[in-house]
Design an enzyme around this catalytic site. Structure first.
Site, PDB file in Angstrom:
ATOM      1  N   ASP A 280       0.917  -1.135  -0.089  1.00  0.00           N
ATOM      2  CA  ASP A 280      -0.038  -0.027  -0.020  1.00  0.00           C
ATOM      3  C   ASP A 280       1.024   1.173  -0.199  1.00  0.00           C
ATOM      4  OD1 ASP A 280      -2.354   1.683   0.103  1.00  0.00           O
ATOM      5  OD2 ASP A 280      -3.077   0.706   1.617  1.00  0.00           O
TER       6      ASP A 280
HETATM    7  C1  NOJ Z   1      -3.954   3.941  -0.011  1.00  0.00           C
HETATM    8  C2  NOJ Z   1      -5.090   3.310   0.131  1.00  0.00           C
HETATM    9  O1  NOJ Z   1      -4.974   2.371   1.314  1.00  0.00           O
HETATM   10  C3  NOJ Z   1      -5.452   1.970  -0.787  1.00  0.00           C
HETATM   11  O2  NOJ Z   1      -6.517   1.254  -0.759  1.00  0.00           O
HETATM   12  C4  NOJ Z   1      -5.254   2.658  -2.414  1.00  0.00           C
HETATM   13  O3  NOJ Z   1      -5.142   1.810  -3.614  1.00  0.00           O
HETATM   14  C5  NOJ Z   1      -3.705   3.393  -2.293  1.00  0.00           C
HETATM   15  N1  NOJ Z   1      -3.671   4.428  -1.203  1.00  0.00           N
HETATM   16  C6  NOJ Z   1      -3.572   3.978  -3.712  1.00  0.00           C
HETATM   17  O4  NOJ Z   1      -4.293   5.096  -3.986  1.00  0.00           O
END
Ligand code: NOJ
Length: 739
Positions: A280
């Site tokens: 993430d």
């Molecule tokens: C953080 C989020 O937790 C995740 O769900 C997302 O896909 C990513 N950022 C990218 O935007």
């Protein structure tokens, strides 16, 4: 080696036709040309930059692409933007390896569908698949190859804002829905330009954050992990998902982006997952504040060794992996594996055949908001709404009514209605508000409107106007709820009430109109505490954040063109103090006795009942469904046979309608305690008024399996209770035995 080196090598070795067959060998040929740093480059993802006109290359990104130090980008899209970036990768980098473009296409791309919690309330796997198919059509037409979806985190935590992004609290339903999303995004053939890679996230147990605070600690036994939180992820692997995203949270002291047990032992070794894992956003770096990595070099070491193949935005792989390999702290095999998996995904997408395959102006201009997409969005939004309460058949409303007062901050809203993560959904004019939707049914002289108040501001100056029009009207429809930013990432709440002064306005309107029908249309991203509102209003229609066509769909329901059929996939508590509260809980050694509910020293609260306000599976219709008694093919199940359970359901009311029929089982005694009931099947059926249908479920040994204390996936002989019911609120009456 010149640009397009991979083309030459691949063609030399295999010839054009063989090329189409054997991706693994092609990947090997390319990798034989790559330096260690170039392989590491494939494991790096950065974000696109934007100026007023759209995505731009940006100085750093341009440099990394040309150096071969970037394999993928997020938040870069549009035909123009992705073409400029892809051109750099393909024509200016040493090996010309194409980039992968990823984006959060979560519940639609341009045409926005209800938020995912809402979609789950449709219990309609075909519709969910269609929604992600349409999202993939629109996203791929803007140059995207990959979505960071589906989010398959089971959650029993309404304080957690991200409960809005999942499919609710149930394991079985979440797993079925997870597969439907993957099928929709990826289709049958990833090399088609309208299919995109899906990504199962956030691996794992992110939905169990302590106290519902986002990114917070998770502690749980392996049994709960395996029985509740892992199955939807496993389901995506079974459905062929191409990528996984590791999560932000720690799990039993080990951050999930540095967790060898979940990433290598389970995901790779047990499940045999062949795709790649992306972190993430900076979650590898976040192992430093977690107190698990000393510094960013250490974080890179742990991330790669634990099985995270791609670093999203963290800069730590690009900067440190080469030295770590040279120092023997990271095995080069891990880098090779990661690079191989990422290149394989690019092959599957057809990017090595044509890096510009997804870059087509004509498609970009003609794909978004197609009329058939909007029609589907309207149908799906209606199917996702849940009629929570309908006292004295307050709904549907007769469209020949003299006048209706529409009151509330969300009546004319075209912004919040799209919900969180609305990708490239247009929040400025494209969405249909409830007001516009109602205007399809009513003439202007039948509609009165007052905003009344804001979602959050403590300003009562609009109350008088709202009360005044409420008195003039024959019926009242309130459209209220949360703002779209009040759920989703980093949007946890400790208070589950309808926010701001909206509840006060509801009370005032009731006081001014003691006998008038009041309907509350709710937009929100989580279960709310509606304990006051159920007493104050007649009908409550939960429409979640219903998306681009949400207002039209809401009007279809209010005026009875569509009969509500959605059912809750998450429990609505009486108050926040009951949280976590979910239907498939354990019994405790001191459950409240049925025949003596007030007995002392039982597992209860002294201020509210144990039961929730609205149970999992609850949802009303304008018609009534009668369930005849359940019939079992036999009460004796063996390890080699299956049994069937069936029930006849009759539409006894005055409307045609859909019913979501639910199968529940309880394993009465286990070597580890088992939930009081578990959803094991469901079917959505359509019945014309007066019509009956028999719904049959087949139960096999697999239906009854669970992880025991030795973490064996097994089934134990004994007695099982079984029911087929319209919601999780029922008492078991039937038993079968397995031996
Ligand atoms: C953080 C989020 O937790 C995740 O769900 C997302 O896909 C990513 N950022 C990218 O935007």
């Amino acid at each position: 080696m010149s640009k397009y080196a991979w083309c030459l090598v691949v063609t030399m070795f295999y010839g054009i036709s063989a090329v189409a067959q054997n991706y693994e060998a092609k990947v090997d040929s390319i990798m034989s040309l790559m330096t260690l740093q170039e392989k590491i480059g494939q494991t790096v993802m950065y974000g696109g930059s934007w100026d007023q006109t759209g995505p731009i290359v940006g100085v750093d990104n341009g440099k990394y692409i040309i150096e071969g130090n970037m394999g993928a980008m997020l938040n870069a899209m549009s035909v123009k933007g992705t073409r400029d970036l892809q051109k750099l990768a393909v024509e200016e980098s040493r090996l010309g390896i194409p980039l992968l473009f990823g984006y959060d296409v979560i519940h639609g791309h341009r045409t926005i569908f209800p938020i995912n919690l809402g979609l789950s309330a449709s219990w309609d796997l075909k519709m969910i698949e269609e929604s992600s198919r349409i999202a993939a059509e629109e996203a791929s037409a803007e140059g995207l190859h990959w979505t960071f979806a589906p989010m398959v985190d089971v959650s029993r935590e309404p304080r957690w804002g991200r409960i809005s992004e999942g499919a609710g609290e149930d394991v079985y339903l979440s797993s079925e829905i997870a597969k439907a999303y993957v099928r929709g995004f990826q289709g049958d053939d990833l090399s088609l330009p309208n299919t995109i890679l899906a990504c199962a996230k956030h691996y794992v147990a992110y939905g169990a954050a302590q106290a519902g605070r986002d990114y917070h600690t998770v502690n749980m036994g392996e049994g709960e992990l395996r029985n509740v939180y892992l199955p939807p992820f496993k389901a995506t692997v079974d459905a062929g998902v191409e990528t996984f995203m590791s999560a932000f949270n720690e799990l039993n002291g080990v951050p999930t982006s540095g967790n060898k047990f979940t990433l290598r032992d389970i995901l790779r070794d047990e499940w045999n997952f062949k795709g790649f894992v992306v972190s993430d956003y900076t979650s590898i770096n976040e192992m430093i504040p977690h107190g698990f990595a000393k510094d960013s070099t250490d974080a890179a070491r742990i991330g790669m060794n634990s099985g995270v193949d791609m670093d999203m935005m963290g800069h730590v792989y690009r900067k440190h992996l080469k030295t770590l390999v040279e120092e023997g702290k990271v095995s080069e095999d891990y880098i090779n594996d990661a690079c191989r998996r990422i290149l394989l995904a690019k092959f599957k997408l057809g990017l090595f055949d044509n890096p510009y395959r997804y870059i087509d102006e004509e498609r970009e201009n003609t794909t978004k908001y197609k009329p058939e997409f909007l029609a589907k969005a309207r149908e799906i939004a209606a199917a996702s709404s849940v009629l929570l309460q309908n006292n004295n058949n307050a709904l549907p409303i007769d469209k020949n009514i003299k006048s209706i007062a529409f009151i509330g901050p969300l009546v004319k809203d075209e912004y919040d209605i799209l919900g969180n993560w609305a990708a490239k959904g247009d929040r400025n004019g494209k969405a249909v508000s409830v007001f516009e939707g109602a205007s399809e049914y009513l003439k202007p002289n039948q509609i009165l409107y007052a905003k009344g108040c804001d979602i959050l501001k403590e300003d009562e100056s609009g109350f008088n106007e709202a009360i005044s029009i409420s008195k003039q009207a024959d019926e009242i429809v309130l459209v209220m709820g949360e703002g779209h930013h009040m759920s989703g990432e980093a949007a946890s709440r400790t208070n589950l009430k309808i926010p701001g002064i909206q509840p006060r306005l509801i009370q005032k309107i009731r006081e001014a109109n003691p006998n008038k029908k009041i309907t509350l249309v709710l937009m929100n991203g989580r279960p709310l505490n509606l304990s006051e509102e159920i007493k104050t209003v007649d009908a409550i229609l939960e429409v979640w954040f219903p998306g681009t066509m949400g207002g039209a769909a809401t009007a279809d329901l209010l005026f009875g063109t569509v009969n509500p059929s959605g059912k809750l996939t998450v429990t609505f508590p009486r108050n926040v103090g009951q949280v976590p509260i979910y239907y498939n809980m354990k019994n405790t050694g001191r459950p409240i006795p049925e025949n003596n509910p007030n007995e002392d020293y039982k597992s209860n609260y002294i201020d509210v009942p144990n039961t929730p306000l609205f149970v999992f599976g609850h949802g009303l219709s304008y018609t009534k469904f009668a369930y005849a008694d359940l019939k079992l093919s036999t009460h004796q199940m063996t390890f080699s046979n299956t049994i069937t359970a069936s029930v006849e359901i009759t539409n006894t009311g005055n409307y045609d309608g859909y019913e979501i029929v639910q199968l529940y089982i309880r394993d009465k005694v286990g070597s580890v305690t088992r939930p009081v009931k578990e959803l094991k099947g469901f079917e959505k059926i359509f019945l014309k008024k007066g019509e009956s249908k028999v719904v049959t479920f087949t139960i096999s040994v697999d239906t009854l399996k669970f992880y025991n204390s030795e973490m064996k996936y097994t089934v134990e002989p004994g007695e099982f209770e079984i029911a087929i019911a319209p919601s999780s609120d029922f008492k078991f009456k039937h038993i079968f035995t397995l031996n």
